[in-house]
Motif scaffolding. Structure first.
Motif, PDB file in Angstrom:
ATOM      1  N   ILE A  87       0.845  -1.190   0.000  1.00  0.00           N
ATOM      2  CA  ILE A  87       0.000   0.000   0.000  1.00  0.00           C
ATOM      3  C   ILE A  87       0.876   1.234   0.000  1.00  0.00           C
ATOM      4  O   ILE A  87       2.037   1.193   0.412  1.00  0.00           O
ATOM      5  CB  ILE A  87      -0.969   0.018   1.196  1.00  0.00           C
ATOM      6  CG1 ILE A  87      -0.198   0.101   2.508  1.00  0.00           C
ATOM      7  CG2 ILE A  87      -1.883  -1.174   1.160  1.00  0.00           C
ATOM      8  CD1 ILE A  87      -1.075   0.489   3.655  1.00  0.00           C
ATOM      9  N   PRO A  88       0.329   2.361  -0.448  1.00  0.00           N
ATOM     10  CA  PRO A  88       1.117   3.587  -0.516  1.00  0.00           C
ATOM     11  C   PRO A  88       1.534   4.059   0.869  1.00  0.00           C
ATOM     12  O   PRO A  88       0.853   3.785   1.862  1.00  0.00           O
ATOM     13  CB  PRO A  88       0.162   4.603  -1.152  1.00  0.00           C
ATOM     14  CG  PRO A  88      -1.043   3.869  -1.572  1.00  0.00           C
ATOM     15  CD  PRO A  88      -1.027   2.521  -0.980  1.00  0.00           C
ATOM     16  N   ASP A  89       2.651   4.765   0.942  1.00  0.00           N
ATOM     17  CA  ASP A  89       3.171   5.231   2.226  1.00  0.00           C
ATOM     18  C   ASP A  89       2.196   6.166   2.933  1.00  0.00           C
ATOM     19  O   ASP A  89       2.035   6.129   4.138  1.00  0.00           O
ATOM     20  CB  ASP A  89       4.503   5.956   2.022  1.00  0.00           C
ATOM     21  CG  ASP A  89       5.622   4.944   1.891  1.00  0.00           C
ATOM     22  OD1 ASP A  89       5.343   3.751   2.164  1.00  0.00           O
ATOM     23  OD2 ASP A  89       6.734   5.329   1.514  1.00  0.00           O
ATOM     24  N   ARG A  90       1.565   7.032   2.123  1.00  0.00           N
ATOM     25  CA  ARG A  90       0.642   7.984   2.735  1.00  0.00           C
ATOM     26  C   ARG A  90      -0.465   7.244   3.497  1.00  0.00           C
ATOM     27  O   ARG A  90      -0.841   7.637   4.602  1.00  0.00           O
ATOM     28  CB  ARG A  90       0.030   8.884   1.655  1.00  0.00           C
ATOM     29  CG  ARG A  90      -0.789  10.015   2.264  1.00  0.00           C
ATOM     30  CD  ARG A  90      -1.198  11.028   1.217  1.00  0.00           C
ATOM     31  NE  ARG A  90      -2.096  12.028   1.777  1.00  0.00           N
ATOM     32  CZ  ARG A  90      -1.696  13.183   2.277  1.00  0.00           C
ATOM     33  NH1 ARG A  90      -0.417  13.473   2.331  1.00  0.00           N
ATOM     34  NH2 ARG A  90      -2.574  14.055   2.752  1.00  0.00           N
ATOM     35  N   ALA A  91      -0.944   6.139   2.920  1.00  0.00           N
ATOM     36  CA  ALA A  91      -1.991   5.360   3.580  1.00  0.00           C
ATOM     37  C   ALA A  91      -1.490   4.841   4.916  1.00  0.00           C
ATOM     38  O   ALA A  91      -2.204   4.843   5.921  1.00  0.00           O
ATOM     39  CB  ALA A  91      -2.421   4.211   2.698  1.00  0.00           C
ATOM     40  N   LYS A  92      -0.219   4.412   4.932  1.00  0.00           N
ATOM     41  CA  LYS A  92       0.332   3.899   6.192  1.00  0.00           C
ATOM     42  C   LYS A  92       0.304   4.971   7.269  1.00  0.00           C
ATOM     43  O   LYS A  92      -0.089   4.729   8.411  1.00  0.00           O
ATOM     44  CB  LYS A  92       1.781   3.439   5.973  1.00  0.00           C
ATOM     45  CG  LYS A  92       1.893   2.149   5.204  1.00  0.00           C
ATOM     46  CD  LYS A  92       3.341   1.752   5.076  1.00  0.00           C
ATOM     47  CE  LYS A  92       3.483   0.469   4.255  1.00  0.00           C
ATOM     48  NZ  LYS A  92       4.886   0.194   3.937  1.00  0.00           N
ATOM     49  N   TYR A  93       0.708   6.172   6.873  1.00  0.00           N
ATOM     50  CA  TYR A  93       0.742   7.260   7.857  1.00  0.00           C
ATOM     51  C   TYR A  93      -0.673   7.658   8.278  1.00  0.00           C
ATOM     52  O   TYR A  93      -0.932   7.932   9.438  1.00  0.00           O
ATOM     53  CB  TYR A  93       1.496   8.470   7.294  1.00  0.00           C
ATOM     54  CG  TYR A  93       2.983   8.329   7.445  1.00  0.00           C
ATOM     55  CD1 TYR A  93       3.729   7.631   6.494  1.00  0.00           C
ATOM     56  CD2 TYR A  93       3.640   8.868   8.531  1.00  0.00           C
ATOM     57  CE1 TYR A  93       5.091   7.478   6.636  1.00  0.00           C
ATOM     58  CE2 TYR A  93       5.010   8.727   8.677  1.00  0.00           C
ATOM     59  CZ  TYR A  93       5.732   8.039   7.725  1.00  0.00           C
ATOM     60  OH  TYR A  93       7.071   7.877   7.863  1.00  0.00           O
ATOM     61  N   LEU A  94      -1.572   7.687   7.288  1.00  0.00           N
ATOM     62  CA  LEU A  94      -2.952   8.042   7.635  1.00  0.00           C
ATOM     63  C   LEU A  94      -3.535   7.026   8.610  1.00  0.00           C
ATOM     64  O   LEU A  94      -4.211   7.378   9.578  1.00  0.00           O
ATOM     65  CB  LEU A  94      -3.808   8.095   6.363  1.00  0.00           C
ATOM     66  CG  LEU A  94      -3.528   9.272   5.445  1.00  0.00           C
ATOM     67  CD1 LEU A  94      -4.399   9.184   4.196  1.00  0.00           C
ATOM     68  CD2 LEU A  94      -3.775  10.593   6.143  1.00  0.00           C
ATOM     69  N   LEU A 274       4.254  13.057   7.058  1.00  0.00           N
ATOM     70  CA  LEU A 274       3.260  12.535   6.125  1.00  0.00           C
ATOM     71  C   LEU A 274       3.695  12.743   4.674  1.00  0.00           C
ATOM     72  O   LEU A 274       3.847  13.874   4.217  1.00  0.00           O
ATOM     73  CB  LEU A 274       1.923  13.239   6.380  1.00  0.00           C
ATOM     74  CG  LEU A 274       0.721  12.715   5.621  1.00  0.00           C
ATOM     75  CD1 LEU A 274       0.394  11.289   6.058  1.00  0.00           C
ATOM     76  CD2 LEU A 274      -0.475  13.622   5.860  1.00  0.00           C
ATOM     77  N   PRO A 275       3.938  11.644   3.956  1.00  0.00           N
ATOM     78  CA  PRO A 275       4.374  11.801   2.561  1.00  0.00           C
ATOM     79  C   PRO A 275       3.202  12.161   1.659  1.00  0.00           C
ATOM     80  O   PRO A 275       2.053  11.911   2.000  1.00  0.00           O
ATOM     81  CB  PRO A 275       4.927  10.421   2.224  1.00  0.00           C
ATOM     82  CG  PRO A 275       4.265   9.492   3.168  1.00  0.00           C
ATOM     83  CD  PRO A 275       3.823  10.255   4.358  1.00  0.00           C
ATOM     84  N   LYS A 276       3.519  12.738   0.541  1.00  0.00           N
ATOM     85  CA  LYS A 276       2.468  13.076  -0.423  1.00  0.00           C
ATOM     86  C   LYS A 276       2.193  11.842  -1.277  1.00  0.00           C
ATOM     87  O   LYS A 276       2.966  10.899  -1.298  1.00  0.00           O
ATOM     88  CB  LYS A 276       2.958  14.223  -1.315  1.00  0.00           C
ATOM     89  CG  LYS A 276       3.186  15.513  -0.569  1.00  0.00           C
ATOM     90  CD  LYS A 276       2.312  16.587  -1.153  1.00  0.00           C
ATOM     91  CE  LYS A 276       2.167  17.843  -0.334  1.00  0.00           C
ATOM     92  NZ  LYS A 276       2.687  17.942   0.975  1.00  0.00           N
ATOM     93  N   GLY A 277       1.098  11.864  -1.978  1.00  0.00           N
ATOM     94  CA  GLY A 277       0.851  10.776  -2.916  1.00  0.00           C
ATOM     95  C   GLY A 277      -0.523  10.162  -2.734  1.00  0.00           C
ATOM     96  O   GLY A 277      -1.390  10.728  -2.090  1.00  0.00           O
ATOM     97  N   ASP A 278      -0.654   8.978  -3.323  1.00  0.00           N
ATOM     98  CA  ASP A 278      -1.917   8.281  -3.288  1.00  0.00           C
ATOM     99  C   ASP A 278      -2.184   7.732  -1.904  1.00  0.00           C
ATOM    100  O   ASP A 278      -1.262   7.538  -1.117  1.00  0.00           O
ATOM    101  CB  ASP A 278      -1.880   7.105  -4.282  1.00  0.00           C
ATOM    102  CG  ASP A 278      -2.564   7.486  -5.566  1.00  0.00           C
ATOM    103  OD1 ASP A 278      -3.184   8.561  -5.581  1.00  0.00           O
ATOM    104  OD2 ASP A 278      -2.449   6.712  -6.536  1.00  0.00           O
ATOM    105  N   PHE A 279      -3.441   7.474  -1.649  1.00  0.00           N
ATOM    106  CA  PHE A 279      -3.749   6.860  -0.363  1.00  0.00           C
ATOM    107  C   PHE A 279      -4.389   5.493  -0.529  1.00  0.00           C
ATOM    108  O   PHE A 279      -4.796   4.878   0.444  1.00  0.00           O
ATOM    109  CB  PHE A 279      -4.593   7.790   0.499  1.00  0.00           C
ATOM    110  CG  PHE A 279      -5.881   8.222  -0.163  1.00  0.00           C
ATOM    111  CD1 PHE A 279      -7.001   7.423  -0.081  1.00  0.00           C
ATOM    112  CD2 PHE A 279      -5.937   9.421  -0.873  1.00  0.00           C
ATOM    113  CE1 PHE A 279      -8.175   7.826  -0.679  1.00  0.00           C
ATOM    114  CE2 PHE A 279      -7.110   9.816  -1.474  1.00  0.00           C
ATOM    115  CZ  PHE A 279      -8.238   9.025  -1.387  1.00  0.00           C
TER     116      PHE A 279
END
Lengths: 358, 159, 125, 123, 284, 658
Positions: A87-94, A274-279
């Motif tokens: 999964i995308p990094d942003r999703a992990k942070y979210l 929080l990285p940018k990108g897809d979630f």
């Protein structure tokens, strides 16, 4: 000698949930306590076998309303492992942000109910008043107050906008500020200490051998927190485990109080990084094989055993929730304590009976 | 209206019964009692004892074990009494309706007077539900009186 | 013993935290999921995706009868049906809906297929 | 897919569990899986320093399986649950709820086993 | 004689009205202390009338008897107060009122009610000596057990009995069932004993118990006012102040356990009262 | 006139003795019952006549030695020796050296004193004043009623024990004889005669406790004997000293307020010894264990020992000689000793679940209060002491009889087993509850005396503190017991239990007596007690008057400084009693709900005795009273309390020696 025998629960105002205890007492000293469960047993694990694995996310969220984010997280992480989805990094942070917000809300809720269990009404009100701030930000970011439904297989359902991120920082700072007052009352007040210090004492060995998890174990000095596994984004956020050694109700309060501060720190760190990108990423195919997924909930370790069979339905979904592991400690803590301590002890394990029985 | 009815409307004591709920509704019910929503403004107090309560707030669906408890608690409440079912589970069993150990909503066991939809409903929705339910007190009280009258007549006839 | 005195006294002089609902209602949050809104039945193509995807089986779609039935008391407000609807005829209301006094299902019949111009007939059962 | 899994027979169970206990493992839980036709897989999960160690035994519904609650008291709940939901006959539990921990006596027996749901469907 | 009758009538009618209002104010202020808005001031009266209109259910036939006895003896104690009778006997009559409720709660087979009653007995064990010592202190100062003599005494009693007053305030917390001493029954429902003592009373019975609480409150505040009887309005103000203090204490304390309470009350309550009284002996 | 009095006197003492002999000789049950009833009626008559005569006299009825049969003194001397010899023989038979030693310790002084010192007997052999009459009233009213109760009780009791040969003749002989001895004891003015009757009661109680002849009853009887013999030794020592110092054995002359400077030398010690004799007989700490042991005897024995006889002899002696030590250090120490016993016994009673032991501790406590009042010795205190003798006697007699009846009904004397006794024996239960309320709550007598005691104890803060703490403890054990027996669930109709006529009669008369003495407190006080207090020549400013249906304390200028209108409160109680049948009638099964058991009631069980426990198995609910054994445990406390009490007594003797 005739002993007093009374039922305690299932319908009992100090228990938000139905749990039944048969208490045998001498005067008010408990000599025997047998817990009885089954009042919240729905058969959810079986239901998961007929729903498809996407729908199950909503089902496992409703195993328990208080730790729904982490339930969904454990489940989707398990499925993602099975299906090899990155999964995308942003999703992990979210996911971390929501999970930690949820942990704050859960701990504040527990602190309030705990205050109520020893009859400190004002403190209860205070905790719940401050908790509402967290609830509001949850609603703003996810659309619902309690069962937020943000995790899906493959990422998260929504993004958090930058205004909301700023709002989150503001709220958690405020909560941290409010906590200072309450911390004083919880940890230093004479009457509160009278009810918590030395009550329900568990040694480190006892806690470990009884399989206690989460704050229960950490309050007895067992350093055990599954966030150290580094799932989601926890690996990147340096995370401090809160451990107390006293092993009594006071220590458990202290652990949970301090974890709130830790949550605040984690949230701020996560927002910072929080990285940018897809979630989310699209999901194709069906899960197959067996997997064990573990996540640290507010109450402790949750274990998901998932067995897929290559169809959209699962073969088996097995959930071992933290309360399930903590209930045996009651068998040790209750005998010898006073009747007045029963609600305190019951709450000290932070019971979530709906988790326990599914 | 009358003094009695005004009093009834202004002092609904609730008992919160968690049947087989997931906690979501329960914490929202409790949240409704706390400073932010403070239902004590309407005289609502959580008494936790069926013998004192006027309104039963039921959360969750019903399984055979809680059905027994729910019925028992309901029977122990004195008339006039109301039942308020909270959440999707309180209405129909919600997402759990198909589970093997779920009988359905509380209305399978006891008569429910009002339903609050939502999963879980917000505290505001619960307040709305409570306010809507209170309007039913007058009719309930009347029914109670008639029942008592009938019982008295019956006793007289038997004697 | 008096560790909480300060907070309590501060409370008594400050304004209550209470939101005076229902006298004052606060504005619903942007993304709030209050309740599933009324279906735009004229747009609906009765594909049934919402019904199959619904985790709690609250929606029933009958292709033959061209009806869309919704059990509001079974809905878990998860927003899945809105997301999967190919024609976007479903939407989520921000505000929650009021209480119900009886279990009722909302049934909407679409216009008969041969006559797309016909007005939406409504019936509640 | 599952790491650290050891397949054992149910006669070895108590010995292996004792070994786990000796190595200072914490008991996490057991998972019971119905494979159909009354065949059950029982997984015992143990944990040490956040590392899982699993044991798997095979059993048939109604077969006797020794309880490990004498070694790990905390296994009581889950063993009662398995007994009730899957019909695995666990013997020698420290607290025996007599097969009625979660369900009432009138309820369906062994509701989580595969066969039951089919019977249910026929009804 | 006629005067006494009129005073009695005013007391019987007026006390519950003022008591009920004070309870309403109490609930409002408590709510404010918890940062809530709180119920209307008239809330206790709504509760009372609503309870009167409930179906009369019972566990046994003569529960009502005990409730009536609880009420009547509280009224009798109030009358002894307003008619300025023997203070010591007033305490005994007041105790009778409590014991009636205890016996009523024990007369049913409900575990919570019974345990609540046991705890109430333990409370009596704790506070009864303090109340009796208070009477004794009053006698030491005025040379009489009659309440009349307190009113006739040229100086407020507080000057001679400051510690006794403190002990009485301490007991007041127990008598008003305020946190930290709300073991036997609690004003809010989240207690290990459900509603303890009053669990099995419902409808009219509960309404009468509420009514008795209002009388109790008036008796207790009246007793406080006696310490400052010169002039009486100061006494009343101080009594109200003491009541506010109780509300604050209620909101800053956890519920302690009753064994602790007995120890503490015998030590602090009896101790301070005794120190004060011994001081009176030593004073020339 | 004098001849009539003499006849009455003879009747009062010898009739019971005669009846006793008949009971023993003619072993026919009907005859025995007849004798017991006749004895009762005659004793009632005698009492009435005494009261009438006393009212007509100028304060006391006196009978000089001259008008008695010649050689009566000689006869009593020889009987004395015979009696001690018999006790010694019992000691030998049971192989108890302690008893023999104590007997010898008395026998030697008695022989020496009576036969070699040439004692002048006082001229007034019998003086019957108001105190005596109060005691006679108690002994001759309550005592025979207990005897009547015993008719029904012993039948059942022996049936229970499956005795081959009835032991009732001996039993009734001792019981009735006991009453005669008590009557004589309270009437005589001769200290050495009083000593004789004193020893007779000791022997009687020994025989009665031993009645069942099993191991435990013999052990306890022996304990009772040696403790009372110790008191006897103190008594005889006191007699010798008093005779040495004062040259007289007339109680009248001894019990006068000390003239300045007269309270020195050996005389205070003699008084102290008499007090100790009184302590042993009325089972004060540390001598309480014999009375507790006496509980093994059949219930009428306990009732008799506790209410009208035996223990009352001890307090009678102390109250009788009280004027001699009022205001002295001895008086203060007696007050402290009594108050301490009151507190200690009340505290220990909390931890007891055996009904008879609770009653026993309550008796000890109340006797302590009486002694304490005698020690305080002001006007109000002595009034309280005498009033308490009456109230306690009546109420406690009733309570023992009730417990006995219930014990035979349910087969247990444990308080916990009395839950639901209301269902089986409603009438007895209600009578017992009234009896208990009369021990605890206003407007009944025992509380009024407690109130008086507290109002009297203002001069002694330590005594006051002990009384206050003790009275808080009494609330605990009484109220939990009352609550337990009143536990009931809905029952449409209460069947009246079937109990023997004699028991019914006894309970009926006693419950009536409880009400009469309480309602009639003011007239009773004015007629019987106030004159006695006046006769004591007390100089207190604070006086007690009975008027307006209650008792009022008055200061110097006739201003009430305390008071209580008993009748007013009785009206409330009466109103409540009237309400009972109304609510019993009004309660309908439709309004009935099971008690709250957290929702786990078992449906058919409306009593709420069972709930659905873990594993879907029914489990019983039962709530036990709190006994606080951790804090008030008998084993734990008794030693400490005995030590303290012993120290107080030592101190008492030590301080008067100086």
């Amino acid at each position: 000698m005739i002993k007093t025998t009374i039922p305690f629960g299932p319908q009992h105002p100090v228990l938000p949930e139905p749990l039944h205890l048969k208490l045998v007492m001498e005067d008010e000293k408990i000599v025997e306590a047998i817990p009885a469960i089954g009042y919240v047993h729905r058969g959810l694990e079986k239901l998961a076998e007929v729903k498809d694995f996407h729908q199950n996310v909503f089902l496992v969220e409703r195993i328990c309303g208080i730790c729904s984010v982490q339930h969904a997280m454990a489940y989707v992480q398990g499925i993602e492992t099975m299906m090899n989805i990155e999964i995308p990094d942003r999703a992990k942070y979210l996911r971390v942000i929501w999970a930690e917000l949820h942990r704050i809300h859960s701990h504040l809720l527990w602190l309030g109910l705990f205050a109520d269990a020893f009859g400190f009404e004002a403190l209860f009100m205070q905790c719940w008043r401050d908790r509402e701030k967290v609830m509001d930000i949850m609603e703003a970011t996810s659309g619902a107050r309690v069962v937020v439904s943000v995790n899906v297989v493959g990422g998260t359902k929504r993004d958090i906008s930058s205004e909301h991120l700023a709002e989150i920082i503001r709220v958690v700072d405020q909560v941290k500020e409010d906590m200072k007052n309450m911390e004083n009352a919880f940890l230093n007040d004479y009457t509160v200490k009278h009810r918590t210090v030395g009550v329900g004492h568990l040694t480190k060995e006892q806690a470990y051998s009884l399989g206690a998890v989460g704050p229960m174990a950490r309050a007895s000095g067992v350093a055990q927190d599954l966030r150290t596994l580094g799932y989601a984004a926890y690996n990147d956020l340096c995370f401090d485990m809160v451990v107390e050694t006293a092993g009594d109700c006071w220590a458990r309060t202290a652990v949970r109080l301090k974890e709130v501060y830790e949550c605040v720190r984690l949230i701020k760190a996560a927002i910072d990084k929080l990285p940018k990108g897809d979630f989310a990423v699209p999901v194709k195919g069906n899960p197959t094989g067996e997997v064990i997924s573990r996540v640290e909930q507010p109450r402790g370790e949750v274990l998901y055993y998932i067995k897929g069979n290559g169809t959209k339905n699962l073969d088996r979904l097995r959930v071992r929730t933290p309360t399930f592991a903590n209930i045996p400690t009651l068998l040790v803590m209750l005998p010898g304590s006073q009747l007045a301590d029963v609600p305190v002890l019951l709450l000290t394990i932070d019971p979530c009976i709906s988790c326990t029985e599914r | 209206m009358g003094l009695m009815n005004t009093s009834r409307m202004k002092s609904p004591w609730i008992i919160h019964v968690n049947c087989t709920a997931c906690n979501g509704c329960d914490i929202e019910v409790v949240a409704a009692l706390t400073p932010m929503f403070d239902v004590e403004r309407f005289g609502i107090v959580n008494v936790g004892n069926p013998k004192h309560a006027d309104v039963m707030v039921v959360t969750g669906c019903v399984n055979p074990k809680t059905a027994r408890v729910l019925k028992n608690i309901y029977d122990q409440m004195p008339e006039p009494k109301l039942v308020l079912a909270i959440g999707a589970c309180g209405g129909t069993g919600g997402i759990f309706a198909e589970c093997y150990n779920v009988l359905g909503g509380p209305d399978k066991v006891i008569p429910v007077d009002a339903y609050v939809p939502g999963c879980p409903p917000r505290p505001e929705a619960i307040i709305d539900g409570a306010v809507a339910a209170l309007g039913l007190f007058e009719a309930k009280a009347k029914a109670m009186k008639e029942k008592a009258k009938k019982a008295a007549e019956k006793a007289k006839a038997e004697a | 013993m008096f560790d909480f005195l300060g907070s309590v006294l501060k409370n008594v002089i400050s304004k209550p935290a209470t939101r005076m609902y229902p006298y004052e209602t606060r504005e619903a949050m942007d993304k709030a999921r209050g309740a599933l809104g009324e279906i735009e039945i004229e747009k609906c193509i009765f594909c049934g995706i919402c019904a199959t995807k619904c985790p709690s089986i609250a929606i029933k779609v009958d292709k033959a009868e061209r009806s869309w039935e919704f059990n509001r008391l079974k809905c878990i407000v998860c927003n899945v049906c809105v997301e999967v609807c190919p024609v976007k005829c479903l939407h989520m209301d921000k505000a929650h809906l009021g209480p119900l006094l009886a279990v009722e299902k909302t049934k909407r019949n679409g216009p008969p297929k041969p006559a797309p111009a016909a007005k939406a007939a409504e019936s509640t059962n | 897919m599952i790491e650290n899994i050891a397949e054992i027979t149910k006669d070895q169970l108590l010995g292996e569990t004792q070994k786990m206990s000796g190595q200072n493992y914490r008991f996490v839980t057991t998972s019971c899986v119905d494979l159909g036709d009354g065949n059950l897989d029982v997984l015992y999960h143990f944990d040490k320093d956040a590392k899982l160690q699993n044991l798997r035994i095979k059993a048939k519904r109604g077969e006797e399986v020794p309880s490990i609650s004498k070694i790990y008291l905390c296994a009581v709940l889950v063993e009662n649950e398995m007994k009730e939901l899957f019909g695995l006959n666990v013997t020698g539990m420290a607290i025996d709820y007599g097969g009625h921990m979660l369900l009432t006596p009138e309820a369906l027996k062994n509701p989580q086993s595969k066969i039951t749901i089919e019977q249910r469907g026929e009804k | 004689m006629i005067d006494n009758l009129i005073i009695s009538l005013i007391a019987i009618v007026g006390a519950p009205i003022i008591g009920g209002l004070l309870f309403g104010i109490d609930r409002r202020i408590t709510a404010r202390l918890q940062n809530r808005f709180g119920p209307p001031i008239l809330q206790p009266f709504y509760d009372f009338f609503k309870l009167l209109g409930k179906e009369s259910i019972a566990v046994n036939q003569i529960q009502m008897m005990y409730v009536l006895s609880h009420l009547f003896f509280a009224i009798a104690a109030l009358l002894m107060l307003v008619l300025r009778q023997d203070l010591l006997m007033l305490m005994f009559i007041f105790a009778f009122s409590t014991i009636s409720l205890i016996i009523g709660a024990m007369s049913v087979r409900s575990p919570y009610s019974k345990i609540g009653a046991q705890r109430e007995i333990m409370q009596m064990l704790a506070y009864e000596p303090v109340l009796l010592l208070m009477v004794f202190g009053v006698y030491k100062v005025t040379g009489s057990f009659m309440i009349q003599s307190i009113l006739d005494y040229p100086m407020p009693l507080i000057y001679s009995l400051p510690l006794v007053f403190f002990a009485f305030l301490y007991v007041l917390t127990i008598k008003l069932r305020k946190s930290p001493f709300d073991f036997s029954t609690s004003h809010h429902g989240h207690q290990e004993l459900i509603k303890g003592l009053t669990t099995e009373f419902s409808g009219t019975q509960l309404a009468l118990i509420e009514l008795t609480h209002w009388y109790d409150l008036m008796i207790l505040l009246g007793l406080i006012a006696l310490f400052f009887a010169q002039p009486l309005w100061v006494g009343i103000l101080i009594a109200l102040g003491a009541y506010f203090l109780e509300m604050v204490i209620d909101n800053i304390c956890a519920r302690v356990t009753w064994p602790w309470m007995i120890k503490a009350t015998w030590l602090i309550g009896v101790g301070t009262a005794l120190v004060n009284i011994i001081g009176l002996y030593l004073r020339p | 006139m004098e001849g009539y009095v003499l006849a009455l006197l003879a009747l009062a003492t010898l009739l019971p003795a005669f009846c006793a002999a008949i009971c023993y000789v003619i072993k026919n049950r009907a005859v025995r019952n007849f004798v017991v009833v006749v004895n009762t009626l005659v004793l009632f008559f005698i009492t009435w006549e005494f009261v009438r005569l006393l009212m007509g006299s100028n304060g006391s009825i006196r009978i000089n030695e001259g008008s008695l049969p010649a050689h009566l003194g000689e006869v009593i001397k020889y009987l004395d020796v015979l009696l001690l010899g018999f006790i010694g023989y019992q000691g030998l038979k049971l192989k108890k050296p302690l008893i023999v030693a104590l007997t010898l310790a008395q026998l030697v002084p008695v022989i020496f004193f009576e036969f070699f010192m040439g004692v002048h007997e006082p001229t007034a052999a019998f003086v019957i004043d108001y105190l005596s009459v109060v005691l006679i009233l108690l002994i001759s009213l309550v005592g025979p009623i207990i005897a009547i109760f015993a008719i029904g009780y012993m039948e059942e009791h022996e049936h229970h024990l499956h005795l081959a040969k009835t032991k009732q003749p001996a039993f009734f002989m001792v019981i009735i004889g006991f009453l005669g001895a008590m009557n004589a004891l309270v009437m005589t003015n001769n200290l050495s005669w009083m000593y004789f009757f004193w020893e007779v009661t000791t022997l009687c109680s020994f025989l009665l406790i031993k009645h069942d002849e099993n191991e435990i009853s013999i052990t306890n009887a022996v304990r009772a004997l040696w403790m009372n013999l110790t008191g006897g030794v103190a008594f005889i020592a006191a007699i010798i000293i008093i005779y040495q110092v004062k040259g007289t054995l007339s109680v009248e002359d001894i019990a006068v307020a000390p003239v300045a400077g007269a309270f020195t030398g050996l005389f205070p010690i003699a008084l102290g010894l008499l007090c100790i004799a009184g302590f042993t007989k009325s089972a004060q700490f540390p001598f309480q264990s014999w009375l507790l042991g006496a509980m093994v005897a059949p219930t009428p024995v306990s009732a008799l020992l506790h209410s009208s006889t035996m223990v009352k002899a001890g307090v009678y002696l102390v109250v009788r000689i009280a004027p001699a030590f009022i205001g002295t250090i001895l008086g203060d120490m007696v007050a402290i000793a009594g108050a301490f016993t009151f507190m200690a016994a009340s505290a220990v009673a909390i931890s007891q679940s055996n009904a008879k032991r609770v009653l026993a501790y309550s008796t000890i406590a109340n006797l302590g209060l009486i002694i304490c009042c005698a020690g305080i010795g002001n006007y109000v205190a002595l009034a309280a002491a005498i009033l308490l003798i009456v109230f306690h006697g009546v109420s406690k007699g009733l309570l023992f009889l009730c417990v006995g009846t219930i014990e035979q009904g349910i087969g247990s004397r444990n308080i916990e087993d009395m839950q639901g006794v209301m269902k089986i024996m409603p009438v007895t239960t209600i009578i017992m509850v009234i009896g208990m309320i009369s021990m605890l709550l206003p407007p009944f007598g025992v509380l009024i005396t407690k109130w008086l005691a507290i109002e009297a104890a203002v001069s002694m803060p330590l005594v006051l503190l002990l009384i206050v703490l003790g009275s808080a403890c009494t609330v605990v054990f009484w109220s939990k017991w009352i609550g337990t027996v009143l536990t009931m669930s809905y029952k449409p109709k209460y069947a009246i239990e079937n109990i023997p006529t004699s028991i019914k009669a006894a309970l009926g008369i006693l419950i009536l007596a409880v009400f009469v003495v309480c309602v009639g407190i003011a007239p009773m006080y004015n007629a019987l007690i106030d004159p006695q207090l006046k006769a004591f020549h007390l100089t207190d400013k604070i006086q007690l008057i009975g008027s307006q249906g209650g008792l009022w304390l008055t200061g110097g200028s006739n201003v009430a400084i305390g008071g209580f209108a008993v009748l007013a409160v009785f009206t409330i109680i009466l109103a409540l009693f009237i309400a009972i049948p109304y609510y019993l009638h009004k309660g309908k099964s439709a309004d009935l709900r099971a008690p709250y058991l957290c929702g786990e009631n078992i449906d058919s069980d409306l009593r709420g005795a069972e709930f659905m426990g873990p594993g879907e198995k029914p489990a019983g609910t039962l709530v036990r009273n709190y006994y606080l054994t951790g804090a008030f445990g008998e084993e734990k406390l008794t030693h400490v309390l005995n030590l303290i009490a012993g120290a107080i007594i030592m101190l008492m003797l030590g301080m008067v020696i100086r």
